[in-house]
Motif scaffolding. Structure first.
Motif: not given
Length: 572
Positions: A376, A379-384, A387-389, A419
């Motif tokens: 969560q 995903e709140d920070a825009g990762y998906s 769009n992984t880190y 992610h």
């Protein structure tokens, strides 16, 4: 036990960085420095109580701000020079002013020796205060008396001075401070000819192979009971295990985590310092049974982040995934204590009971993982999934073989759902440590062992200005600022509260505890550091060896000149 003082002690070790006391910060270097150099005071056998070593006596002023040491007369360095008060002044000036020093803040800020500063503008246009060379208020009253003036009382003064950066070397031995040309080249001093007043001198150092220290027959203290310390260097645990345990080429077994069997422990009792002792064995590999003890040390093993590179949501996600109980109970076979805060329970703000109470409210979950929360926050920070880190997990080879590889595998598998894609990067100890100092890491694994038994010795690493890797004397390596952490300001405030209350009164103790908790809480909320273990060290030695048990300061703070080696029999 009968012993032979002509025998050398056979040990294993890891790569080290330097033998210059003001530059060394790793425990491998420190263990050798502890045996080559003597300080004014010392932790006997790595215990937390402090005793005089080169100091004959200490007089303290009524306000606790002037310390006057009388030196033992006749103590000499391994080059034959006598230790004098002028050496203390010179050595502490090196600690304060040398470009090679990594612990100037221990002298100027923590111990708080009176000194002058001047304002300079750094490369980023910021005004900073710099030490004025030659201004520390440390004075040689005569050849055997040194006077030290502090800006305020410091509760741990004699304990701090026992730290190896404060040891004396002959005045003018190297020319890395103003007023001295040096009797030898700096590299010679730091790598091939360190001159100290301890019970050993360096015989040889092959960087990735071995270190050999020979005992001195003119040592001012207790006469050495062995001829030399011979360290064979290993970058990983398994080769050391083969050398020391399978082939019995060392006097102390090495037991990798996957070879440890708690059923082989047998306890005979508990000594006056709370250390359980007995035996371990017999080893399947060699049939021998080792003398054995366990000691809880003032340390913390942790995962930390270069906050300049790793965003806060990623740091928090790792925190939610990490389960300290799984690490200590399943990934580490030996005895260990779960860690939720950097400061060990024995010196935690408010004491052990406060530690126990506060760990129940640990932000990322007590004895649990919360992978949904990890997902969560990402995903709140825009990762998906699209769009992984990518997160680098950096550590030394030794840490990797101990617990790091297993922890990496566990977190890598867990964090794919959040992610995050992880990769493992390992290196020999000195290479890895220099990368961390330079800020060339992402997420990294390290440990901290007390230099003196005070909460500020730990929390200094979480004082944001001291964590900036662009600074020469940085100690935390996490680059924590208000740009990458919402609570960095709270941590700075907590640190200031500690240093403003360094005295010995009850109100000072309470204020330090309050400031210390502000730092611990801020680091937890910003996910700067994720502690996972406080160590329980295991001491093992083969039957032909007699070695004093080490204390809570750890074996690297222990001098080894009283180790006795008897008949090794077929293992000679």
């Amino acid at each position: 036990m009968d012993y032979d003082p002509s025998k050398e002690v056979r040990l294993t070790g890891s790569t080290m960085d330097t033998l210059d006391p003001v530059k060394a910060t790793d425990t491998s270097s420190g263990a050798k420095i502890q045996n080559i150099f003597d300080g004014l005071t010392n932790y006997p056998d790595g215990q937390t109580n402090v005793e005089n070593l080169l100091a004959e006596s200490l007089d303290v002023s009524d306000d606790q701000t002037t310390l006057t040491f009388s030196l033992k007369q006749g103590a000499t360095y391994n080059n034959g020079d006598e230790v004098t008060a002028g050496d203390i002044v010179y050595s502490w000036e090196r600690l304060a002013a040398s470009e090679n020093s990594r612990r100037a803040s221990f002298l100027l800020d923590d111990l708080g020796v009176v000194h002058e500063t001047e304002t300079e503008t750094n490369s980023e246009g910021e005004e900073v205060e710099r030490y004025v060379p030659g201004s520390i208020d440390v004075n040689a009253v005569d050849d055997y008396t040194v006077e030290i003036n502090l800006r305020q009382a410091f509760y741990a003064a004699t304990a701090m001075i026992a730290y190896s950066s404060f040891v004396p070397v002959p005045e003018g031995i190297v020319g890395d401070i103003e007023g001295y040309d040096g009797q030898m080249d700096y590299q010679e001093f730091a790598t091939t000819n360190p001159v100290g007043a301890g019970p050993y001198e360096l015989d040889s150092w092959e960087q990735a192979t071995e270190v050999r220290l020979t005992s001195r027959d003119d040592y001012h203290g207790e006469e050495p009971t062995n001829a030399a310390l011979h360290y064979t260097i290993f970058q990983e645990t398994n080769p050391a295990y083969t050398y020391a345990t399978v082939n019995v080429n060392a006097d102390f077994p090495v037991v990798p985590d996957d070879k440890y069997n708690p059923e082989l422990r047998s306890f005979d009792g508990t000594d006056d310092r709370g250390r359980r002792y007995g035996s371990y064995g017999p080893f399947e590999e060699n049939g021998l049974t080792a003398d054995y003890y366990e000691v809880s040390t003032l340390d913390c093993r942790y995962v930390a982040f270069n906050c300049k590179q790793v965003p806060k949501p990623v740091r928090e996600a790792v925190g939610y995934a990490m389960n300290q109980q799984i690490i200590t109970d399943e990934l580490i076979a030996g005895p260990a204590k779960q860690a939720y805060f950097f400061t060990p329970p024995g010196i935690f703000p408010g004491g052990p009971d406060a530690y126990t109470e506060r760990q129940q409210d640990y932000k990322y979950g007590y004895q649990s993982s919360d992978l949904q929360a990890a997902k969560q926050v990402m995903e709140d920070a825009g990762y998906s999934a699209d769009n992984t880190y990518s997160l680098s997990f950096d550590m030394s080879n030794g840490y990797a073989s101990y617990v790091g590889e297993d922890l990496f595998s566990l977190l890598r598998d867990q964090l794919t759902t959040a992610h995050i894609e992880m990769e493992l990067n390992t290196a020999d100890w000195s290479t890895f440590l220099n990368r961390a100092r330079s800020g060339n890491v992402g997420m990294f694994m390290l440990g901290w062992l007390a230099d003196y038994p005070g909460l500020d010795n730990f929390l200094k690493l979480l004082n944001p200005p001291a964590t900036i890797t662009d600074k020469d004397d940085n100690v935390g390596y996490v680059n924590w600022t208000e740009d990458n952490g919402d609570f960095a300001g709270q941590a700075e405030e907590g640190w200031q509260q500690i240093v403003d209350n360094y005295g010995l009164s009850e109100s000072d103790v309470e204020a330090r505890a309050e400031g210390g908790w502000k730092i611990e809480e801020a680091a937890m909320k910003d996910a700067v550091m994720l502690p996972f273990m406080h160590s329980v060290d295991q001491g093992m030695s083969y039957p032909w060896v007699t070695k004093p048990r080490s204390g809570a300061m750890g074996g690297s703070r222990q001098m080894n000149h009283t180790i006795k080696v008897g008949d090794r029999g077929e293992h000679e």
